[in-house]
Each structure stands twice: as C-alpha cells, then as structure tokens.
Motif scaffolding. Structure first.
Motif, short mmCIF file in Angstrom:
data_model
loop_
_atom_site.label_atom_id
_atom_site.label_comp_id
_atom_site.label_asym_id
_atom_site.label_seq_id
_atom_site.Cartn_x
_atom_site.Cartn_y
_atom_site.Cartn_z
N LEU A 88 41.52 64.68 -13.24
CA LEU A 88 40.37 65.39 -13.92
C LEU A 88 41.16 66.56 -14.45
O LEU A 88 41.68 67.07 -14.01
N SER A 89 40.33 67.04 -15.65
CA SER A 89 40.49 68.36 -16.22
C SER A 89 39.48 69.34 -15.48
O SER A 89 38.81 68.95 -14.59
N ALA A 90 39.72 70.62 -15.95
CA ALA A 90 38.70 71.39 -15.46
C ALA A 90 37.50 71.26 -16.06
O ALA A 90 37.47 70.77 -17.19
N ILE A 91 36.36 71.72 -15.44
CA ILE A 91 35.09 71.80 -16.16
C ILE A 91 35.18 72.55 -17.54
O ILE A 91 35.77 73.31 -17.75
N ILE A 141 35.99 76.11 -18.51
CA ILE A 141 36.63 76.92 -17.54
C ILE A 141 38.03 77.37 -17.79
O ILE A 141 38.32 78.63 -17.77
N THR A 142 38.88 76.45 -18.44
CA THR A 142 40.42 76.89 -18.67
C THR A 142 40.35 78.16 -19.45
O THR A 142 41.08 79.19 -19.73
N ASN A 143 39.39 77.95 -20.63
CA ASN A 143 39.33 79.17 -21.61
C ASN A 143 38.87 80.55 -21.08
O ASN A 143 39.49 81.52 -21.32
N GLY A 191 40.85 76.04 -12.35
CA GLY A 191 39.84 75.14 -13.01
C GLY A 191 39.94 73.73 -12.55
O GLY A 191 39.11 73.02 -11.81
N GLU A 192 41.12 73.27 -12.51
CA GLU A 192 41.42 71.77 -12.25
C GLU A 192 41.09 71.62 -10.59
O GLU A 192 40.76 70.71 -10.27
N LEU A 193 41.50 72.77 -9.91
CA LEU A 193 41.61 72.67 -8.52
C LEU A 193 40.13 72.53 -8.01
O LEU A 193 39.78 71.93 -6.94
N GLY A 216 44.63 67.07 -13.24
CA GLY A 216 45.46 67.06 -14.24
C GLY A 216 46.28 68.47 -14.49
O GLY A 216 45.79 69.39 -13.92
N TYR A 217 46.91 68.74 -15.72
CA TYR A 217 47.53 69.89 -16.15
C TYR A 217 48.30 70.72 -15.05
O TYR A 217 49.29 71.08 -15.77
N ILE A 218 48.16 70.82 -13.98
CA ILE A 218 48.76 71.69 -13.18
C ILE A 218 49.84 71.06 -12.54
O ILE A 218 50.16 69.97 -12.17
N LYS A 274 50.94 73.07 -20.25
CA LYS A 274 50.44 73.49 -21.43
C LYS A 274 49.12 72.99 -21.73
O LYS A 274 48.75 71.78 -20.95
N ARG A 275 48.19 73.74 -22.50
CA ARG A 275 46.89 73.37 -22.75
C ARG A 275 46.65 71.84 -23.36
O ARG A 275 47.55 71.53 -24.05
N GLY A 276 45.40 71.28 -22.61
CA GLY A 276 45.34 69.91 -23.17
C GLY A 276 46.23 68.95 -22.23
O GLY A 276 46.13 67.81 -22.49
N GLY A 277 46.98 69.56 -21.16
CA GLY A 277 48.12 68.70 -20.70
C GLY A 277 47.81 67.86 -19.48
O GLY A 277 48.25 66.92 -19.03
N SER A 278 46.16 67.58 -19.28
CA SER A 278 45.77 66.61 -18.19
C SER A 278 46.20 65.14 -18.88
O SER A 278 46.31 64.28 -17.99
N ASP A 279 45.98 64.75 -20.19
CA ASP A 279 46.61 63.66 -20.59
C ASP A 279 47.96 63.37 -20.15
O ASP A 279 48.30 61.93 -19.88
N1 ASP Z 1 41.92 72.16 -18.72
C1 ASP Z 1 43.04 72.37 -19.26
C2 ASP Z 1 42.83 72.89 -20.78
O1 ASP Z 1 41.90 72.95 -20.99
C3 ASP Z 1 44.00 70.90 -19.47
C4 ASP Z 1 43.15 69.86 -19.98
O2 ASP Z 1 42.11 69.73 -19.77
O3 ASP Z 1 43.84 68.99 -20.40
O4 ASP Z 1 43.78 72.88 -21.50
#
Ligand code: ASP
Ligand code: MG
Length: 438
Positions: A34-37, A40-42, A118-120, A180-182, A194-199
C-alpha cells in the motif's frame, strides 16, 4: 503468490479501502503493498519544509489536521468501537513520534523518518480493517526487508533473503500487507524509493519471491493510447511489451514509477495495471511479448529544455561529443533526446538545476543556445524498420506543427519529436486522428 499494489487514491477514502478489501478477497495467496492515503505524503513533505524553517507552529497545525483526517477516516472505516479505539491508538502513537520533531533536532535523517509515516499508518489501518472483517492477514514491516545500497539502488539479494525470512513463520496461503515506498539505506537508516516509489516496492517484492504476477492498482484503467487530458476518445491498451512500456513510463510517469518495470522484466513477471474504481475493466498487461507491428501509444512530456552546441571544430573532429557529454555527466544531468549534424549537436534535458553551469562550461569551446518550454512527443509501438511508413505517418500528421528535433531508429519502439509547448495539444490530437482513426 501474487503481489498487488494499491496507490494513494485506491486507499484514499474509507469507501475505497473497503473496495480494496473486496478486490483482495479472492482467496489468492498474496502480498498487498500500500501507498500512503492520498495527500498524506504531500502533507508530510510540507511539514518537513516547515520544520527545516523551524516553523513549529505551522508544522504543528498540519499535524493536528492530519490527526483529524485520520480520526474521521477511522470513524467511517470501522464498525466496532474496539477496532476504532485500536486504530486511533496507532495513529496517536505515530503522531506523538512526529510531534517529537517539533521539539527536537530536525535534519535530513529525521525528514526521511517523517516521510515514511504515511505508509506505516495506511498499512496498519488496512490490516486492522481486515481483522475486523474476520479476514486472516499478517502485517509485514517493509523496514525489515526493503533496502537500498550505497548508490541508492535496491539491494536485491538483501531484499530477497530478508523478505523470505519475514515470511517464514507464516503459512504461505494467506494475505500479507506491507508498506510501499519505504526502505532502509546502506547505513540502516530509514529511507525511501523516491516519490511514487510504491510501484517499485511492488515489483521488487514480486521479483524477490518469483511471484506469479504483479498487479498495480491505480485510478485509471491501464495505459491509454494517448493523453486523456488533451485528447478525447482515448482507449486503454490490453497489452504492451516491457520495452514499449519503458519508453512510455518516462512520459506517463503518472501511470508508473519509471524504474519499477526493471525488476519485473529481469524476473520475467507480467505486470498488470488495473483500476480500483473499475475493477471489472481488463487493464493493461505488460510482459515480454511485442504483439503485432504498429504504433500503440502517443505521449507527451513537458518542461523540456533544448541545448544546442555548435562548433566549427566539430567538423571531422573526434572526441567532440565526449567533451559535450562529459559536462552533462559532471552535473549529473541526464540527456533525453539527441540529434547531431556535422557541425552541431542538440540535446534535451528536463532537469535544469545546473543549466547555467553547463552552459558556462560548454561555452568555453562552442557556441551554445538554449530554448526552454519545449515538449517531447513520443510515438511508441512495435515499429520494426523493415516495415515501411511509420515515419511518414507521423510527419504527415504533424504537417501543421513546426518540428524542432526528430529522433528515430535508436530502438524499434520509439519515434520522438521535439516541438514548442504551445503546439502540444494540436500535435497529440492530429497524431491521434491520423494514426488511430485510419
Ligand atoms: N506515498 C508515496 C508518494 O506519494 C509513494 C507512493 O505513493 O508511491 O510518493
Ligand atoms: Mg503512486
């Protein structure tokens, strides 16, 4: 085992989180990343900025707002008071940890720890929600197995060994939830992909376990054949190859983190892009097959700067290109498109942080010209050069658009043209009409 990753909007509301819990309830053994809601990361990024400026008041306000949002989320998500209470206890503890930064030192290290929050939280809430529903699940801590090395590249051996160790105590046929991400870095500190790293997390996990497939769930039904924000009647592609997707990922970074296909490709695992809002849509399958010949998709990338380097001495001179490229290398600025003539070379970049320094250095031995606000249009597909007519099709469609650079032939999967940003919409639409409607 399969891996399913759900992005921020897929878990962005209690309603969506419920949908996710239904999607995963198909009795497949799986790891849910999962990503953060969403948002939240922003918000964490904003808080970090306030803390760097030592503006504890604004940072504190953001944290209060965050707590309020989480509490509302919890009230709507859970049905029993017991679970609501448990979830709120988790959130309170996490926010207490963050509030500590208001009183203590705050540097880059703490910032990374903050960004992981956020992910936690999202994974813990989702895990508790599954338990409340009576769904058996385990929460895996990504910080125990996800790791990057000194070059900030994923440490695949470490990830695989440690993930397997984390999974060992449990029966295989169940649902695992993880962040994800962390990750941790080479020094064991909390870090991220890095941002978007959950993929990227999802494909690394899939590759580490030799998963049957990897699903990336977002809010769009796979890869579209053109940008729906500019072109009407785009459609989603049922299948594309890793090569074609890699060409597009750079342009449609919104769809997929650009590095995230590498682990899946190396391990030969298909990646499915699916839509949480429309789970019944087929989505796009990315795998090793090229399918039929032809153009599959068109995409654009904005905020491109072109640097033209001209030198009389390039004529018959070897080593000129090396000198040019070396300067970009020194400033860690990657080049996207290149064209050369006998006396000049033009390159495009999208990171202009060091542009002034680059131009200064180039000017020592050449005439340099910079043009900003350009746009790369990429035409992606399986265009083997034996097959005639692809270039003609593209240029016919772009008759009304001044073309500034052309790149064709580096791979069989991409024709790129550089145009002024003002022509972007025209170019996307004319290409669409010419290529997909005929
Ligand atoms: N939460 C992180 C972000 O917004 C990672 C992700 O969503 O992939 O960048
Ligand atoms: Mg994302």
């Amino acid at each position: 085992m399969i891996v399913r990753k759900f992005g921020g909007t897929s878990v962005g509301s209690p309603q969506q989180m419920k949908v996710v819990s239904e999607i995963i309830a198909d009795s497949q053994p799986q790891i849910v990343v999962l990503s953060a809601i969403s948002g939240i990361t922003n918000q964490l990024e904003r808080i970090a900025q306030f803390l760097h400026r030592r503006d504890e008041i604004q940072a504190g306000k953001e944290l209060d707002q965050m707590q309020e949002r989480y509490f509302q989320f919890i009230d709507e998500l859970f049905v029993t008071e017991t679970f609501r209470l448990q979830a709120k206890t988790v959130v309170i503890a996490r926010l207490e940890y963050l509030r500590d930064f208001l009183r203590k030192m705050f540097n880059v290290l703490q910032e990374k720890a903050l960004m992981a929050d956020g992910e936690l939280v999202s994974t813990h809430l989702f895990y508790l929600f599954l338990l409340e529903k009576g769904q058996k699940a385990e929460l895996l801590q990504a910080l125990n197995f996800m790791r990057i090395d000194k070059d900030l590249e994923p440490d695949e051996f470490y990830i695989s060994e440690n993930l397997k160790r984390e999974l060992q105590p449990f029966a295989e046929n169940q649902i695992f939830v993880t962040q994800g991400y962390i990750c941790r870095n080479a020094y064991g500190e909390i870090d991220n992909l890095k941002r978007g790293g959950s993929d990227y997390s999802a494909t690394l996990i899939g590759a580490a376990l030799g998963a049957e497939r990897i699903e990336i769930w977002t809010d769009i039904s796979g890869v579209h054949n053109n940008d729906p924000r500019f072109v009407a009647n785009t459609s989603s592609l049922p299948q594309m190859s890793f090569d074609e997707a890699a060409e597009l990922a750079y342009f449609g970074a919104k769809i997929l983190h650009p590095s995230s296909l590498l682990p899946a490709r190396k391990a030969d695992i298909a990646v499915w892009l699916k839509n949480t809002m429309k789970p019944e849509d087929e989505g796009t399958c990315i795998d090793t097959y090229y399918g039929k010949d032809g153009i599959k998709a068109i995409a654009a990338k904005d905020l491109i700067t072109v640097v033209r380097v001209k030198s009389g001495r390039m004529l018959n001179a070897y080593g000129f290109l090396r000198k040019v490229f070396e300067i970009f290398e020194v400033y860690k600025t990657s080049i996207d498109m290149i064209t050369t003539s006998e006396v000049a070379v033009a390159v495009t970049i999208d990171d202009t942080r060091y542009l002034d320094a680059i131009v200064d250095d180039l000017s020592r031995f050449a005439l340099v010209e910079v043009e900003k606000d350009q746009c790369i249009i990429a035409i992606v597909g399986n265009m083997t050069t034996q097959h005639k007519g692809y270039a003609a099709q593209v240029f016919n469609a772009l008759q009304e658009v001044p073309i500034k650079m052309i790149s064709y032939g580096a791979s069989n999967h991409n024709v790129s043209v550089l145009i002024d940003a003002q022509y972007k919409s025209t170019a996307l639409n004319q290409l669409h009409n010419q290529i997909f409607k005929s």
